[in-house]
Design a protein around this motif. Structure first.
Motif, PDB file in Angstrom:
ATOM      1  N   UNK A 203      -1.964  20.445  -1.610  1.00 42.60           N
ATOM      2  CA  UNK A 203      -2.628  19.553  -0.876  1.00 42.60           C
ATOM      3  C   UNK A 203      -2.492  18.161  -1.782  1.00 42.60           C
ATOM      4  N   UNK A 204      -2.760  18.171  -3.183  1.00 47.31           N
ATOM      5  CA  UNK A 204      -2.701  16.955  -4.091  1.00 47.31           C
ATOM      6  C   UNK A 204      -1.253  16.288  -4.019  1.00 47.31           C
ATOM      7  N   UNK A 205      -0.188  17.149  -3.966  1.00 49.07           N
ATOM      8  CA  UNK A 205       1.075  16.943  -3.792  1.00 49.07           C
ATOM      9  C   UNK A 205       1.705  16.202  -2.767  1.00 49.07           C
ATOM     10  N   UNK A 206       1.048  16.557  -1.647  1.00 49.45           N
ATOM     11  CA  UNK A 206       1.367  16.053  -0.286  1.00 49.45           C
ATOM     12  C   UNK A 206       0.602  14.490  -0.237  1.00 49.45           C
ATOM     13  N   UNK A 207      -0.510  14.441  -0.724  1.00 46.53           N
ATOM     14  CA  UNK A 207      -1.359  13.236  -0.938  1.00 46.53           C
ATOM     15  C   UNK A 207      -0.277  12.191  -1.742  1.00 46.53           C
ATOM     16  N   UNK A 208       0.005  12.725  -2.773  1.00 47.41           N
ATOM     17  CA  UNK A 208       1.045  11.696  -3.756  1.00 47.41           C
ATOM     18  C   UNK A 208       2.326  11.424  -3.007  1.00 47.41           C
ATOM     19  N   UNK A 209       2.693  12.332  -2.467  1.00 44.86           N
ATOM     20  CA  UNK A 209       4.104  11.936  -1.789  1.00 44.86           C
ATOM     21  C   UNK A 209       3.718  10.790  -0.538  1.00 44.86           C
ATOM     22  N   UNK A 210       2.698  11.095   0.279  1.00 44.70           N
ATOM     23  CA  UNK A 210       2.370  10.174   1.165  1.00 44.70           C
ATOM     24  C   UNK A 210       2.076   8.665   0.592  1.00 44.70           C
ATOM     25  N   UNK A 211       1.179   8.721  -0.565  1.00 48.86           N
ATOM     26  CA  UNK A 211       1.062   7.357  -1.164  1.00 48.86           C
ATOM     27  C   UNK A 211       2.313   6.717  -1.778  1.00 48.86           C
ATOM     28  N   UNK A 212       3.156   7.546  -2.338  1.00 53.00           N
ATOM     29  CA  UNK A 212       4.130   6.936  -2.927  1.00 53.00           C
ATOM     30  C   UNK A 212       5.242   6.514  -1.833  1.00 53.00           C
ATOM     31  N   UNK A 213       5.356   7.213  -0.671  1.00 54.76           N
ATOM     32  CA  UNK A 213       6.313   6.745   0.534  1.00 54.76           C
ATOM     33  C   UNK A 213       5.991   5.404   1.014  1.00 54.76           C
ATOM     34  N   UNK A 214       4.458   5.274   1.115  1.00 53.65           N
ATOM     35  CA  UNK A 214       4.037   4.166   1.881  1.00 53.65           C
ATOM     36  C   UNK A 214       4.305   2.840   1.005  1.00 53.65           C
ATOM     37  N   UNK A 215       4.025   3.154  -0.392  1.00 51.24           N
ATOM     38  CA  UNK A 215       4.192   1.920  -1.543  1.00 51.24           C
ATOM     39  C   UNK A 215       5.592   1.688  -1.566  1.00 51.24           C
TER      40      UNK A 215
END
Length: 342
Positions: A203-215
């Motif tokens: 779950x944490x890796x999914x969150x980080x992937x989404x944050x980085x993609x948006x950034x």
């Protein structure tokens, strides 16, 4: 919509935007080739709403057919002017989701069939064969141990319950499949995939992937980092959204993206080093995009590993059950053979 349909829809929208065809006209063309009447009506309604001036994200949300993540990402793409890039990225994302869901279905279906067959064999063994062994043991002047009797009792209840549950599951699957016209329906597998992502360590890796993609998208659009973080807040669970809210505040007060992201505690080690270097070199977009891709690959690999371990685990568990039953049957027989000197 399922993963395969979402991937195709996103790719078609990306192609329309890339070629300069008005989106409402493109949706009408897509509707003409739609196989199902439901899809045709959906696309025509979307084309009509877009022609009236609504954004793609609000039109998608209104239909109720698209997942919230895709709707939010389409909104970000629309606001940043990167809708074509976002839709192309989401097409790849849902293509991978579909592939993983299909692997999950295949990995789960075969072991469940094995479990069902073995439970039937065990039930017959415990209810029909074991009583014969007990009669033979009684005629030879001995009896099965209390432990064996308890194992037989528990095994009978367990196998009988398992057969009933598997029969109900199979019947439900048949009923659902008969109601669905789309042979590629993978709803249960896709739901299981979401559970794995949300409830496991992934779950944490999914969150980080989404944050980085948006950034990455925000940087490419020339937006301020705090604006990108505010977009990302909508795509993550509440506990992470609060961290991003604090991050956005620090960015607004003058901190750089490296310091602000470091303070969230979400990123450590090499990730932070890459963000720091990218920040200083003016290559933040490239770094965010590369890290996002890396996390997506890690997530896919972790899920593949989970799937790969599932089937062997089931086989080992079944082997242990069978072994326990055989031992419980053989021990009294060995005792008898020993007592008569064989």
């Amino acid at each position: 919509m399922k993963g395969k349909e979402l991937s195709g829809f996103c790719m078609q929208v990306a192609l329309l935007l890339d070629s300069g065809v008005p989106l409402e006209s493109g949706l009408v063309v897509m509707a003409e080739d739609a196989e199902r009447e439901k899809d045709k009506k959906l696309l025509l309604q979307m084309a009509e709403d877009i022609e009236l001036g609504e954004g793609l994200d609000s039109v998608m949300e209104k239909t109720g057919e698209f997942p919230p993540y895709l709707v939010e990402m389409a909104g970000i793409g629309h606001k940043t002017g990167n809708l074509e890039r976002v839709m192309r990225s989401m097409s790849n994302y849902y293509s991978k989701e579909y592939s993983i869901s299909k692997n999950i279905r295949n990995a789960v279906s075969y072991p469940l069939m094995m479990v069902g067959m073995l439970m039937i064999v065990l039930f017959v063994l415990l209810t029909k064969v074991m009583p014969i062994f007990e009669q033979v043991y009684n005629q030879l002047g001995t009896e099965t141990s209390a432990l064996t009797k308890q194992i037989v009792k528990v095994g009978t209840i367990f196998s009988g319950t398992a057969i009933v549950l598997l029969a109900v599951m199979a019947l439900s699957a048949i009923v659902v499949s008969l109601k669905k016209t789309n042979s590629d329906n993978l709803t249960w597998a896709e739901k299981l995939l979401e559970i794995i992502k949300e409830k496991s360590a992934l779950s944490k890796a999914v969150v980080k992937r989404r944050i980085l993609a948006v950034m990455a998208i925000s940087e490419a659009s020339g937006l301020k980092p705090e604006e990108g973080i505010k977009f990302a807040e909508k795509l993550v669970p509440e506990k992470y959204a609060k961290l991003l809210e604090e991050c956005a505040f620090k960015l607004e007060t003058g901190e750089n993206s490296y310091e602000a992201l470091k303070d969230t505690g979400l990123f450590t080690g090499m990730d932070l080093q890459m963000i720091k270097v990218g920040n200083r070199a003016g290559k933040s977009e490239m770094v965010f995009s590369a890290l996002s891709d890396r996390y997506e690959e890690n997530i896919d690999e972790a899920i593949d590993l989970f799937i790969g371990r599932f089937e062997p685990s089931i086989v080992i568990a079944l082997a242990l059950i069978v072994g326990l039953i055989l031992v419980s049957v053989m021990l009294p027989l060995i005792s008898i053979m020993t007592s008569i000197g064989m």
